[in-house]
Every structure is written in C-alpha cells, then in structure tokens.
Design an enzyme around this catalytic site. Sequence first.
Site, PDB file in Angstrom:
ATOM      1  N   GLN A  17     -27.069  -7.670 -17.309  1.00 24.16           N
ATOM      2  CA  GLN A  17     -26.046  -7.203 -16.360  1.00 24.16           C
ATOM      3  C   GLN A  17     -24.685  -7.071 -17.045  1.00 24.16           C
ATOM      4  O   GLN A  17     -23.650  -7.328 -16.437  1.00 24.16           O
ATOM      5  CB  GLN A  17     -25.967  -8.162 -15.172  1.00 24.16           C
ATOM      6  CG  GLN A  17     -27.006  -7.896 -14.104  1.00 24.16           C
ATOM      7  CD  GLN A  17     -26.816  -6.532 -13.431  1.00 24.16           C
ATOM      8  OE1 GLN A  17     -25.724  -5.966 -13.397  1.00 24.16           O
ATOM      9  NE2 GLN A  17     -27.896  -5.996 -12.891  1.00 24.16           N
ATOM     10  N   SER A  18     -24.704  -6.700 -18.308  1.00 28.20           N
ATOM     11  CA  SER A  18     -23.468  -6.692 -19.090  1.00 28.20           C
ATOM     12  C   SER A  18     -22.419  -5.688 -18.590  1.00 28.20           C
ATOM     13  O   SER A  18     -22.692  -4.495 -18.435  1.00 28.20           O
ATOM     14  CB  SER A  18     -23.825  -6.368 -20.538  1.00 28.20           C
ATOM     15  OG  SER A  18     -22.666  -5.997 -21.243  1.00 28.20           O
TER      16      SER A  18
END
Length: 356
Positions: free
Chosen positions: A85-86
């Site tokens: 989920q960067s």
Amino acid sequence: MKIYSPAEIRDRILRFPKKELIQLPTPFTKMANLSGELGGPEIYIKRDDLTGLAFGGNKSRKLEYIIQDALAKKADTIVTWASLQSNWCMQTAAAARKFGLKPILVLFKSYDLPPGFDGNLLLDFILEADIRIKEAEKGKTVSAEYAERMIQEVVNEVKKSGHTPYVAPLGGSIPGGDMELPLGAIGYVNACAEMFEQAARLGIVVDAIIHSSGSGGTQAGLACGAKALKKDCRVIGISVSDEKEAFGADVLAIAQQTEKALGLDLDMRKEDILVFDEYIQDGYGIVNKDVAKALRLVFMTEGIVLDPVYTGKAMVGLIDLIRKGYFTKKNTVVFFHTGGTPALFPNRDKLVEFLR
Ligand SMILES: Cc1ncc(COP(=O)(O)O)c(C=O)c1O
C-alpha cells in the site's frame, strides 16, 4: 556551524533543477482545537498532504527532483519498490505518468489486507502501473538486499526489451539505484525553509518539528533545514518501522550527504537526529487502537484526516510526548502532515473494530 536565512537556503536549492509537479507553499495553520484538547504546547500543522499530486504527501516534494533526474538521464521507465500500500510507489507512478514515463512497481506484501484493488493499489491500477506483488515477512519492511535482487531482475528485463530504466530508491531517500544525490532530502530542506518563512510571517518561533519517519529522507531534510535556519529547533522523527539506533544512523548519513550536496556548513551529528521507535508497536503498517483513536481525535477536532500507517503513528507519538511533559506549554510544535490518506480505506476493518 552557521545559521542561514531562508533566502540563502533557497538559493542553494535552486541550483538543483526540478520538474513542477505540485503547488507550493502548502498551507501552514494552527491546530487550535487540538492544542486546547491536549493542554500542552501550541500545535501548528504543515499540510504536505495538500501538495496537489494525486492525494498529496511528502513523496511529491521529493519526486519533483527525482523525475527531473530520470528525464535528464533519458529514462523512459521508472522502477521502484516498497510495501503493497505504498504511498511512495503510487506517487511515483502518478508523477511518472505525468511526464511520460512508464512506472514499474515491485510491491512487497508485509501485512494482511483484504484482497483486491483498494487504497494506493487501486490508484496504481488506475494509472496502469506495471504492478509486481511479492510476499514479505509480516510487520517488517523487506531488506534492501532482497529488494535490490528483485529490482535487478526487473532492470534486466526492461533493458532487454530496449527500454531505459531509472531505478528510484525506496522512498526517494538513501541515494542509490540511479539517484546519486539525496534529492528527496533536498526537497525537505526546501519544505523546512518554506515552513520557517510562513512561521516568521505569523510571528511564530518554532521549537520543534514532529513527523512520521520511514525511509529517512524527510527527517534528514528537515533536520538539515532546521539546523541551518534556527538555533535549537528539535526535529523529532516518529519511526514507523525501524529501530532507532540503526535507523538514526541511516538518517544521519542522508543528512550529511544533504549538507554536502547543498554546500552547507552544519556539522550534522548524531545528536541532531532524534528518532522515537516506541510507537511502531506491533510493526510496520499494523494499525492499533491508539492510532485509530488519534485519527478520530484529529478528524473530530480539526477536520483533518490522518492515515493509519504513518501520520497516525506520528500523532500517537506527539500525544504521548505531550502527556509525558516532553514539551512545555510555551513551546510551539509543528506537526508535518506527510500524506498517506489512501491507506485509510484498505485498513477499514481494523479502524472500525477499534473505534466501534
Ligand atoms: C505518508 C507518509 N508519511 C511519512 C513517510 C516517511 O517519509 P520518509 O520515507 O521520507 O521517512 C512516508 C514514507 O513512505 C509516507 O508515505
């Protein structure tokens, strides 16, 4: 060691070319309700969640310099990596697309989230990023060596297909890959100068800056900026993933490279890098009750949305330090909002569980 004016700092930063991606300055305002609620120092907020690229965040300041570097090196593809989920990867993909580069993202799955496209992963998908998902140890960030091996495979593949990759290091922080200079941190020296100018216009003396720290570039830039611009302004990094000893050394190394790149006389030392690692709690990206409550408090008092992975943990740190008497009531503390809000949504189950 010398104290510089914001104009002198800006002059040095102007030597580094950049592509325009965002709207600056970001807002700087008082959090009057939250300050009142917590009964400690005056709290101000620097809204780097409002940079204007995608959902905003600290990475877009860094990317102005990094995209410029990639284009100067004639790249047509940008390759980077981080967690599933960067924010960094999503922002890199958005910036890359805007300038005609193809984004390839190697995403490590280090914590369990509901399957499917959600949060940043949904945005990566909409941007048609080439997404490669890899498994990783839960609650940990992957080792640089492992990530580099994976990245090398992608680089070989891109070159074989006749394209030119630019490898951007994790978070745009520690120089590496094709980024030789601490470009991300330079963006944050600029952010610090911008904030000090805004504070001066409001007649405010800033005693401390607090923010979420992950790959170190933001903290390195802020620490250099604060030391360059003012005597005795603490920069406090709330670590979201790494222990303070090893991480502090990384931040210091970036700060020293930044000092050198900008030709500043700061004598950056270990004691300039304040890292608190006690708020990592269950691990990187793992939401806990304190984070959920901090998110609710700030949203309800100020109408400002924090994220559960970075800024929420930094806020837990700020609240706890205030309760422990780390600041005096006369202090003015600036909370840097570094963005990350798309990660709220894939974490909905935990947030609802803790807040119900
Ligand atoms: C929202 C947000 N805040 C803070 C950070 C930490 O910044 P840095 O990696 O420069 O330490 C990150 C990094 O990924 C982030 O996404």
